[in-house]
Write an enzyme that holds these catalytic residues in place. Structure first.
Site, PDB file in Angstrom:
ATOM      1  N   LYS A 154     -10.122 -11.324 -37.488  1.00  0.00           N
ATOM      2  CA  LYS A 154     -11.055 -12.176 -36.784  1.00  0.00           C
ATOM      3  C   LYS A 154     -11.046 -13.617 -37.373  1.00  0.00           C
ATOM      4  CE  LYS A 154     -13.576  -7.951 -35.106  1.00  0.00           C
ATOM      5  NZ  LYS A 154     -13.329  -6.831 -35.991  1.00  0.00           N
TER       6      LYS A 154
ATOM      7  N   THR B 293     -12.321  -6.352 -41.167  1.00  0.00           N
ATOM      8  CA  THR B 293     -11.100  -6.645 -40.531  1.00  0.00           C
ATOM      9  C   THR B 293     -10.503  -7.539 -41.058  1.00  0.00           C
ATOM     10  OG1 THR B 293     -12.138  -7.674 -38.876  1.00  0.00           O
ATOM     11  CG2 THR B 293     -11.492  -5.332 -38.467  1.00  0.00           C
TER      12      THR B 293
ATOM     13  N   GLU C 109       3.976   5.514 -49.003  1.00  0.00           N
ATOM     14  CA  GLU C 109       2.689   6.452 -49.010  1.00  0.00           C
ATOM     15  C   GLU C 109       2.448   6.351 -50.491  1.00  0.00           C
ATOM     16  OE1 GLU C 109       4.773   7.460 -46.757  1.00  0.00           O
ATOM     17  OE2 GLU C 109       3.855   8.829 -45.296  1.00  0.00           O
TER      18      GLU C 109
END
Ligand code: DSN
Length: 437
Positions: free
Chosen positions: A233, A230, A60
């Site tokens: 793809k 993204t 994190e």
């Protein structure tokens, strides 16, 4: 004596059932035509990074500012992914932590305005994405969507109409991008409109990032405040998302006068801690691998070939009398328009799948049918192009699609033969991540 760990147990032994199912899917994908335009074949190196021990680490925070120890190497990995994303797209800032495209879009919303803001975007039936303001999605329930879309007759965006809508509605954000718009987005024209009404311009380039990298579609980065994408793809990377942005906010004084955070910082805060927890470092490493591949001349050639293949396929279908939304394509996808046909998009998509042509039913602009039925079929060329297919193969595929559509009433007689012919064609090509040389 050094402790010698046992040999790792491979999936085949550890879980034969899942192993067998993955093998089954592999056989399916390597013997049929993968023509869903958002799908592709990730290269083996991407799969290897995704399946690495990096999956074990919590991290994190961001490089140099983590909430857990032991992240020195992880910092190097994420910094490399960020540097590669910035260099690849010429962006001032990049965030590679979004788990996928929808979370990336959610972060863009939160960085540019809280719930209740008015946004302009293309609804799903007009070619947009769920996250561009569709009613059942957070972007439609938490934000006020003002829709725009292609002219139902031409299937092409009308920029004068978009400008009129923006002037009237004065949205906080204008989203540009889509999942089933077969034409070019003119970001410079969108930017003019956005500036005129003091709106942020956000481009969602998930579907066409490879065409932008290849230089066959316009570059959104100089014109947009935020760009989302993204990586799985056209980029052939892992299933993930990323954000690009300017560092400074051009409307800081107007929309965020009290905030000390610039746009880049707001983007980062929106991803973590506002929307996500620990980043998926194995996926970020794989994304870095994909960004590296995308800098090569072979990748740019692949981007150009995707469009050449799609145009050839479109020409082959139109020559056989099929109607396509917008009358053709400028990118990686086309939408066959069956509004006048006796069968629905869903029926055609199922019929094509039975013959080994995997695509999806899709709304066409002005579609009178419901979203679970539709009058359209969406298909695209990225995965076929990744296999090395070119124009001659597109001619064969147009012929097979035509045979299926013409013989919907006697599929039993032809589907098996076409499926076998397609399997034979596929066996002649190398499939990234599967039979990659
Ligand atoms: N599901 C993707 C597509 O198929 O276009 C968009 O997120």
């Amino acid at each position: 004596m050094r402790h010698c760990p046992e040999r790792p147990m491979h999936l085949r032994q550890a879980d034969p059932e899942i192993y067998a199912l993955i093998q089954k899917q592999t056989r399916l994908e390597s013997s049929t035509l993968k023509m869903i335009p958002s799908e592709n074949f990730a290269q083996f190196a991407v799969l290897e990074a995704t399946g690495s021990i990096l999956t074990n680490k919590y991290a994190e925070g961001y490089p140099g500012g983590r909430y857990y120890e032991g992240n020195e190497v992880i910092d190097e990995i994420e910094s490399l992914a960020v540097a590669r994303a910035k260099a690849l797209f010429g962006a001032e800032h990049a965030n590679v932590q979004p788990y996928s495209g929808s979370p990336a879009n959610q972060a863009a919303y939160r960085a540019l305005g809280g719930p209740g803001c008015k946004i302009m975007g293309m609804p799903v039936p007009q070619g947009g994405h769920l996250t561009h303001g569709w009613g059942v999605n957070f972007s439609g329930t938490d934000y006020v969507q003002v829709p725009y879309g292609p002219n139902p007759h031409t299937g092409v965006l009308d920029y004068d109409q978009i400008r009129d809508t923006a002037r009237r509605e004065r949205p906080r954000m204008i989203w540009v991008g889509g999942t089933s718009y077969p034409r070019v987005f003119h970001y410079d024209r969108f930017a003019e409109i956005a500036r005129e009404v003091d709106a942020y311009l956000v481009a969602d380039i998930a579907h066409i990032n490879g065409l932008i990298i290849a230089g066959v579609h316009p570059d959104p980065v100089p014109h947009c405040d935020v760009v989302t994408s993204t990586s799985h793809k056209m980029l052939r990377g892992p299933r993930a998302g990323f954000l690009l942005s300017r560092i400074e906010d051009r409307y800081q004084h107007k929309y965020f006068p009290q905030s000390k955070l610039n746009l880049a910082k707001r983007v980062d805060r929106a991803v973590f801690p506002m929307l996500q927890g620990g980043p998926h470092i194995h996926v970020i490493a794989a994304m870095a691998v994909a960004f590296k591949e995308a800098t090569t001349s072979q990748f740019r050639e692949y981007g150009r070939q995707i469009v050449a293949n799609c145009r050839r396929l479109a020409d082959g279908l139109m020559a056989r009398g099929y109607r396509l939304a917008s009358g053709g394509t400028d990118n990686h996808l086309l939408i066959m328009d069956f509004r006048d046909a006796p069968y629905t998009g869903k029926q055609v998509a199922k019929a094509l799948a039975s013959a080994g042509i995997i695509c999806n039913f899709n709304m066409v602009p002005g579609d009178p049918r419901k979203p679970l039925v539709t009058s359209g079929v969406r298909m695209g060329t990225p995965a076929l192009t990744s296999m090395g297919m070119k124009e001659p193969e597109m001619d064969l595929i147009a012929g097979w699609i035509d045979q299926v559509c013409r013989h919907m009433d006697r599929l039993d007689e032809i589907a098996g033969r076409i499926r076998a012919e397609i399997a034979e064609l596929c066996s002649r090509f190398s499939i990234p991540g599967i039979t990659e040389k």
